[in-house]
Design an enzyme around this catalytic site. Structure first.
Site, mmCIF file in Angstrom:
data_model
loop_
_atom_site.group_PDB
_atom_site.id
_atom_site.type_symbol
_atom_site.label_atom_id
_atom_site.label_comp_id
_atom_site.label_asym_id
_atom_site.label_seq_id
_atom_site.Cartn_x
_atom_site.Cartn_y
_atom_site.Cartn_z
ATOM 1 N N LEU A 211 -9.909 4.448 -13.366
ATOM 2 C CA LEU A 211 -9.878 5.873 -13.028
ATOM 3 C C LEU A 211 -8.413 5.985 -12.240
ATOM 4 O O LEU A 211 -8.313 5.328 -11.237
ATOM 5 C CB LEU A 211 -10.941 6.240 -12.480
ATOM 6 N N SER A 212 -7.678 7.159 -12.760
ATOM 7 C CA SER A 212 -6.502 7.379 -11.978
ATOM 8 C C SER A 212 -5.555 6.106 -11.681
ATOM 9 O O SER A 212 -5.134 5.468 -12.733
ATOM 10 C CB SER A 212 -6.885 8.100 -10.653
ATOM 11 N N ALA A 213 -5.298 5.707 -10.430
ATOM 12 C CA ALA A 213 -4.502 4.597 -10.218
ATOM 13 C C ALA A 213 -5.259 3.393 -10.856
ATOM 14 O O ALA A 213 -4.566 2.285 -11.377
ATOM 15 C CB ALA A 213 -4.390 4.249 -8.713
ATOM 16 N N GLY A 215 -6.843 3.517 -13.622
ATOM 17 C CA GLY A 215 -6.581 3.698 -15.132
ATOM 18 C C GLY A 215 -5.171 3.229 -15.515
ATOM 19 O O GLY A 215 -5.015 2.699 -16.532
ATOM 20 N N HIS A 235 -8.751 6.578 -17.821
ATOM 21 C CA HIS A 235 -9.266 8.050 -17.231
ATOM 22 C C HIS A 235 -8.435 8.445 -16.343
ATOM 23 O O HIS A 235 -8.173 7.787 -15.263
ATOM 24 C CB HIS A 235 -10.704 7.830 -16.828
#
Length: 279
Positions: A211-213, A215, A235
């Site tokens: 997720l985010s970093a 991801g 994501h």
């Protein structure tokens, strides 16, 4: 003699039916020989057996005695049951802390394994959290342990060290951490291989998601280690190679113009909200 003959035949039939064929034959032969010699017409006590004669048992028909050496019966043996295969012990559900030390650095992590016999190698999912998160936050927020319990796979949650990034972000934007043989990509791959060596993991079903970093780092691992990961889930992340430093990372996150020129052979699924104001 007729009555004696009938009894001899009845006894011989019984012996035959019980499988004592030699005893039956011997009884008929000796009885018929004695009847022929007139032995059966006179009642007489049985003759004593010689001292060295084998054990004998008397057969009596209407007072007429004849002796036939007995054959020791075979011992009755119980059928031997085939040994049953031991059942695999039932392993309990676990969510444990661990520490992985490597030449590239040290990682704290948590590992979830589902309950069950675990007789077959299970899949493994590497889950990479976002900035300011830790493994417990990420496990609770994603609910991945519940899914793993239902479907029978292990989940690995590494933790970014504050010493590596003050916001606990994975350093997806640094060129040194986007390489196969160095930086965080190589360290995370080494952690996965370490867990695989300690648990029954199917090497064909190892996956990474973030997720985010996390991801963005998952996208990097799909590019740098296609031999290790079977598929990638991203994501709200960024493409591998979209940034080459902190300044370019902030610019790409704001404008969304970052594009990777790298081609990946690993199947990748991407989730991204169109109202995301961070990435």
């Amino acid at each position: 003699m007729s009555t004696l003959f009938k009894k001899i035949m009845q006894e011989a039939t019984r012996l035959t039916q019980s499988g004592q064929l030699q005893d039956a034959t011997r009884a008929i032969q000796q009885a018929m020989a004695r009847v022929t010699e007139g032995f059966a017409t006179t009642k007489a006590p049985a003759r004593p057996a010689p001292a060295n004669a084998p054990a004998a048992s008397p057969w009596i028909f209407d007072g007429y005695v004849t002796e036939v050496p007995t054959k020791p019966s075979a011992p009755v043996t119980q059928p031997v049951e085939a040994p049953t295969q031991p059942t695999a012990p039932e392993a309990p559900e676990s969510f444990i802390d661990g520490q992985f030390e490597h030449a590239l650095g040290t990682l704290q992590y948590k590992l979830y394994t589902p309950p069950g016999p675990q007789t077959q190698p299970m899949p493994l999912v590497l889950m990479l959290h976002g900035c300011t998160q830790n493994p417990d936050d990420f496990a609770a927020g994603t609910g991945m342990n519940a899914v793993a319990r239902e479907h029978g796979f292990a989940v690995l949650y590494p933790a970014q060290q504050p010493s590596a990034n003050s916001q606990r972000c994975w350093n997806w934007f640094k060129p040194t951490d986007q390489q196969r043989d160095g930086g965080e990509a190589a360290l995370l791959a080494a952690l996965v291989r370490h867990v695989m060596s300690q648990h029954a993991v199917d090497p064909r079903r190892v996956y990474v998601a973030g997720l985010s970093a996390g991801g963005a780092m998952a996208s990097i691992l799909g590019h740098t280690h296609p031999d290790l990961f079977a598929a990638v889930g991203v994501h709200s992340g960024l493409a591998c190679g979209a940034a080459s430093g902190l300044i370019s990372a902030l610019s790409v996150m704001k404008s969304g113009n970052g594009r990777s020129r790298l081609q990946s052979t690993v199947p990748t699924i991407i989730f991204h909200g169109d109202a995301d104001t961070v990435v």
